[in-house]
Design a protein around this motif. Structure first.
Motif, PDB file in Angstrom:
ATOM      1  N   GLN A  50     -14.348  32.683 -18.344  1.00 52.73           N
ATOM      2  CA  GLN A  50     -13.597  33.739 -17.669  1.00 52.73           C
ATOM      3  C   GLN A  50     -12.323  33.218 -17.015  1.00 52.73           C
ATOM      4  N   ALA A  51     -12.182  31.896 -16.883  1.00 51.17           N
ATOM      5  CA  ALA A  51     -11.000  31.299 -16.249  1.00 51.17           C
ATOM      6  C   ALA A  51      -9.802  31.354 -17.180  1.00 51.17           C
ATOM      7  N   PRO A  52      -8.568  31.277 -16.599  1.00 45.31           N
ATOM      8  CA  PRO A  52      -7.368  31.239 -17.445  1.00 45.31           C
ATOM      9  C   PRO A  52      -7.437  30.085 -18.427  1.00 45.31           C
ATOM     10  N   LYS A  53      -6.919  30.309 -19.604  1.00 43.44           N
ATOM     11  CA  LYS A  53      -7.034  29.346 -20.681  1.00 43.44           C
ATOM     12  C   LYS A  53      -6.435  27.999 -20.319  1.00 43.44           C
ATOM     13  N   GLU A  54      -5.277  28.030 -19.595  1.00 47.45           N
ATOM     14  CA  GLU A  54      -4.615  26.781 -19.282  1.00 47.45           C
ATOM     15  C   GLU A  54      -5.348  25.980 -18.197  1.00 47.45           C
ATOM     16  N   LEU A  55      -6.263  26.619 -17.429  1.00 48.67           N
ATOM     17  CA  LEU A  55      -6.988  25.922 -16.372  1.00 48.67           C
ATOM     18  C   LEU A  55      -8.384  25.444 -16.796  1.00 48.67           C
ATOM     19  N   ARG A  56      -8.817  25.919 -17.936  1.00 46.26           N
ATOM     20  CA  ARG A  56     -10.185  25.589 -18.350  1.00 46.26           C
ATOM     21  C   ARG A  56     -10.435  24.084 -18.459  1.00 46.26           C
ATOM     22  N   PRO A  57      -9.521  23.268 -19.080  1.00 45.17           N
ATOM     23  CA  PRO A  57      -9.796  21.825 -19.160  1.00 45.17           C
ATOM     24  C   PRO A  57      -9.925  21.186 -17.787  1.00 45.17           C
ATOM     25  N   GLN A  58      -9.058  21.563 -16.857  1.00 47.24           N
ATOM     26  CA  GLN A  58      -9.103  20.975 -15.524  1.00 47.24           C
ATOM     27  C   GLN A  58     -10.381  21.357 -14.792  1.00 47.24           C
ATOM     28  N   ILE A  59     -10.776  22.656 -14.899  1.00 50.26           N
ATOM     29  CA  ILE A  59     -12.005  23.114 -14.230  1.00 50.26           C
ATOM     30  C   ILE A  59     -13.230  22.424 -14.846  1.00 50.26           C
ATOM     31  N   GLY A  60     -13.242  22.318 -16.171  1.00 48.39           N
ATOM     32  CA  GLY A  60     -14.376  21.678 -16.829  1.00 48.39           C
ATOM     33  C   GLY A  60     -14.527  20.226 -16.436  1.00 48.39           C
ATOM     34  N   GLN A  61     -13.376  19.486 -16.376  1.00 50.98           N
ATOM     35  CA  GLN A  61     -13.429  18.083 -15.979  1.00 50.98           C
ATOM     36  C   GLN A  61     -13.911  17.938 -14.531  1.00 50.98           C
ATOM     37  N   SER A  62     -13.415  18.812 -13.668  1.00 51.53           N
ATOM     38  CA  SER A  62     -13.818  18.752 -12.262  1.00 51.53           C
ATOM     39  C   SER A  62     -15.298  19.063 -12.098  1.00 51.53           C
ATOM     40  N   ALA A  63     -15.777  20.064 -12.846  1.00 45.04           N
ATOM     41  CA  ALA A  63     -17.197  20.427 -12.767  1.00 45.04           C
ATOM     42  C   ALA A  63     -18.081  19.269 -13.229  1.00 45.04           C
ATOM     43  N   ASN A  64     -17.687  18.599 -14.310  1.00 50.33           N
ATOM     44  CA  ASN A  64     -18.447  17.442 -14.790  1.00 50.33           C
ATOM     45  C   ASN A  64     -18.436  16.318 -13.770  1.00 50.33           C
ATOM     46  N   ALA A  65     -17.283  16.097 -13.134  1.00 53.95           N
ATOM     47  CA  ALA A  65     -17.189  15.036 -12.139  1.00 53.95           C
ATOM     48  C   ALA A  65     -18.094  15.327 -10.941  1.00 53.95           C
ATOM     49  N   VAL A  66     -18.108  16.583 -10.496  1.00 53.78           N
ATOM     50  CA  VAL A  66     -18.967  16.956  -9.373  1.00 53.78           C
ATOM     51  C   VAL A  66     -20.434  16.787  -9.742  1.00 53.78           C
ATOM     52  N   LYS A  67     -20.804  17.250 -10.934  1.00 54.13           N
ATOM     53  CA  LYS A  67     -22.205  17.136 -11.384  1.00 54.13           C
ATOM     54  C   LYS A  67     -22.633  15.675 -11.462  1.00 54.13           C
ATOM     55  N   GLN A  68     -21.772  14.815 -12.018  1.00 51.41           N
ATOM     56  CA  GLN A  68     -22.111  13.397 -12.130  1.00 51.41           C
ATOM     57  C   GLN A  68     -22.197  12.735 -10.763  1.00 51.41           C
ATOM     58  N   ALA A  69     -21.322  13.145  -9.842  1.00 48.08           N
ATOM     59  CA  ALA A  69     -21.362  12.578  -8.495  1.00 48.08           C
ATOM     60  C   ALA A  69     -22.649  12.948  -7.778  1.00 48.08           C
ATOM     61  N   LEU A  70     -23.054  14.217  -7.935  1.00 45.90           N
ATOM     62  CA  LEU A  70     -24.301  14.651  -7.309  1.00 45.90           C
ATOM     63  C   LEU A  70     -25.509  13.943  -7.918  1.00 45.90           C
ATOM     64  N   GLU A  71     -25.512  13.768  -9.240  1.00 45.87           N
ATOM     65  CA  GLU A  71     -26.621  13.080  -9.900  1.00 45.87           C
ATOM     66  C   GLU A  71     -26.713  11.619  -9.458  1.00 45.87           C
ATOM     67  N   ALA A  72     -25.564  10.945  -9.373  1.00 44.48           N
ATOM     68  CA  ALA A  72     -25.559   9.543  -8.949  1.00 44.48           C
ATOM     69  C   ALA A  72     -26.044   9.411  -7.513  1.00 44.48           C
ATOM     70  N   ALA A  73     -25.586  10.318  -6.648  1.00 42.83           N
ATOM     71  CA  ALA A  73     -26.023  10.276  -5.250  1.00 42.83           C
ATOM     72  C   ALA A  73     -27.522  10.556  -5.143  1.00 42.83           C
ATOM     73  N   TYR A  74     -28.023  11.473  -5.974  1.00 42.93           N
ATOM     74  CA  TYR A  74     -29.451  11.805  -5.962  1.00 42.93           C
ATOM     75  C   TYR A  74     -30.295  10.598  -6.375  1.00 42.93           C
ATOM     76  N   GLN A  75     -29.897   9.931  -7.449  1.00 41.28           N
ATOM     77  CA  GLN A  75     -30.656   8.766  -7.915  1.00 41.28           C
ATOM     78  C   GLN A  75     -30.664   7.652  -6.871  1.00 41.28           C
ATOM     79  N   GLU A  76     -29.515   7.449  -6.217  1.00 42.30           N
ATOM     80  CA  GLU A  76     -29.444   6.420  -5.187  1.00 42.30           C
ATOM     81  C   GLU A  76     -30.349   6.756  -4.008  1.00 42.30           C
ATOM     82  N   LYS A  77     -30.345   8.033  -3.574  1.00 42.70           N
ATOM     83  CA  LYS A  77     -31.178   8.447  -2.458  1.00 42.70           C
ATOM     84  C   LYS A  77     -32.663   8.406  -2.838  1.00 42.70           C
ATOM     85  N   LEU A  78     -32.977   8.803  -4.066  1.00 39.53           N
ATOM     86  CA  LEU A  78     -34.374   8.775  -4.528  1.00 39.53           C
ATOM     87  C   LEU A  78     -34.918   7.356  -4.503  1.00 39.53           C
ATOM     88  N   GLU A  79     -34.135   6.394  -4.968  1.00 38.99           N
ATOM     89  CA  GLU A  79     -34.579   5.008  -4.968  1.00 38.99           C
ATOM     90  C   GLU A  79     -34.764   4.502  -3.541  1.00 38.99           C
TER      91      GLU A  79
END
Length: 343
Positions: A50-79
């Motif tokens: 639903q986002a503007p076509k020209e913003l989709r790559p930036q939003i997708g990259q940011s979403a992946n970065a946030v997801k990976q950051a949360l996953e890394a923080a979760y694994q560190e806290k779990l350990e």
């Protein structure tokens, strides 16, 4: 830019909530809330179209970065939570290495197995060979070949467990092994001792149970007489009980031997005075015996005109009772360690 701002908010909020989770349950709840299928960051992926076509790559990259950051923080806290839980458990359950260790418990053979092995040792020293036969028998081997044809009243002597397969049963005695052994060795002379389990559908008591071990003795050859049988059994009794214990042979009846006898030994529980174990007689039967019936010899593959033989059947459980003054045979099978560790 609203989606990018929302992603930054999700990342910041997720890390703050993660810092507050200090146990496995709260960590699992955080994982479902921020990394599960319905987590906010996953919703951004679902709205990407639903986002503007020209913003989709930036939003997708940011979403992946946030997801990976949360996953890394979760694994560190779990350990970190797992390490903390382990350290707490080790601190709470300290092992005092200065205490003496526990002595390992050494197993041993069951008293009936010990008695069985002693019986086999005695007979093998006399020249008998240990021979195994099956627990499940046909009607012919268990009865007919032993001179007990169908509808013969002698079958009433054995209360039998029949299988659902017609013609098969749990052997009521080890005597069918005589036929197996004779058919294997005939026409050569044979001396075998056959140990095994037997089964009878009868009332359990101080001297008997529905299943029990038995040892069968068989000797077939030329000019074997009742004197050979008596001498063999007396020698066995002297070795297993000692020469001071009195024994006796008395006439009896078995379809597969003729003549037949039963061997009794003096009851060691009451010293021959009479008790519940010996039914007041002062004697306890340990085996049945006799000369092999000509019909049985024929079924075994021997010519009765040329060969004779003797057979005997004894119960190691009852012999163990006599040797160790055990008053109830059921004690052998109740698995009471306090009883079994005496032997």
């Amino acid at each position: 830019m609203d989606e990018l701002q929302e992603l930054e908010r999700i990342r910041r909020e997720g890390l703050e909530r993660l810092a507050e989770a200090n146990d496995a349950a709260s960590l699992e709840a955080w994982r479902v809330a921020y990394l599960g299928r319905n987590a906010p960051v996953m919703q951004v992926f679902s709205r990407l179209g639903q986002a503007p076509k020209e913003l989709r790559p930036q939003i997708g990259q940011s979403a992946n970065a946030v997801k990976q950051a949360l996953e890394a923080a979760y694994q560190e806290k779990l350990e970190a939570v797992r390490r903390a839980a382990l350290e707490e458990e080790l601190t709470r359950q300290k092992l005092d290495v200065t205490l003496p260790g526990r002595r390992p418990f050494l197993g041993r053979h069951h008293i009936e197995t010990q008695t069985m092995r002693e019986i086999l040792r005695i007979f093998t020293s006399m020249g008998f060979q240990v021979y195994s036969s099956p627990d499940i028998e046909t009607d012919e081997y268990n009865f007919t070949y032993l001179n007990i044809p169908p509808h013969h009243p002698a079958r009433d002597m054995w209360d039998t467990f029949y299988l659902t397969t017609p013609g098969l049963l749990l052997r009521t005695h080890t005597s069918p092994g005589q036929i197996h052994a004779m058919r294997q060795f005939a026409p050569e002379p044979v001396r075998v001792v056959l140990p095994g389990m037997c089964y009878r559908y009868e009332q359990a008591g101080a001297r008997k149970d529905i299943q029990f071990t038995q040892v069968e003795l068989l000797a077939v050859g030329y000019d074997i007489t009742f004197a050979d049988l008596k001498g063999t059994l007396q020698d066995f009794a002297d070795r297993i009980f000692g020469e001071r214990l009195r024994t006796r042979l008395r006439p009896s009846y078995f379809p597969f031997t003729e003549p037949s006898a039963e061997m009794d030994v003096e009851c060691v529980i009451c010293n021959g005075k009479g008790c519940s174990v010996c039914k007041g007689s002062g004697w306890l039967e340990i085996m049945g015996c006799g000369l092999v019936h000509p019909v049985v010899l024929q079924h075994g593959g021997y010519d009765p005109a040329k060969f004779t033989g003797f057979a005997a059947g004894m119960g190691p459980g009852r012999i163990a009772m006599l040797r160790h003054a055990i008053q109830d045979i059921r004690s052998l099978y109740e698995n009471d360690v306090r009883f079994l560790e005496q032997f």
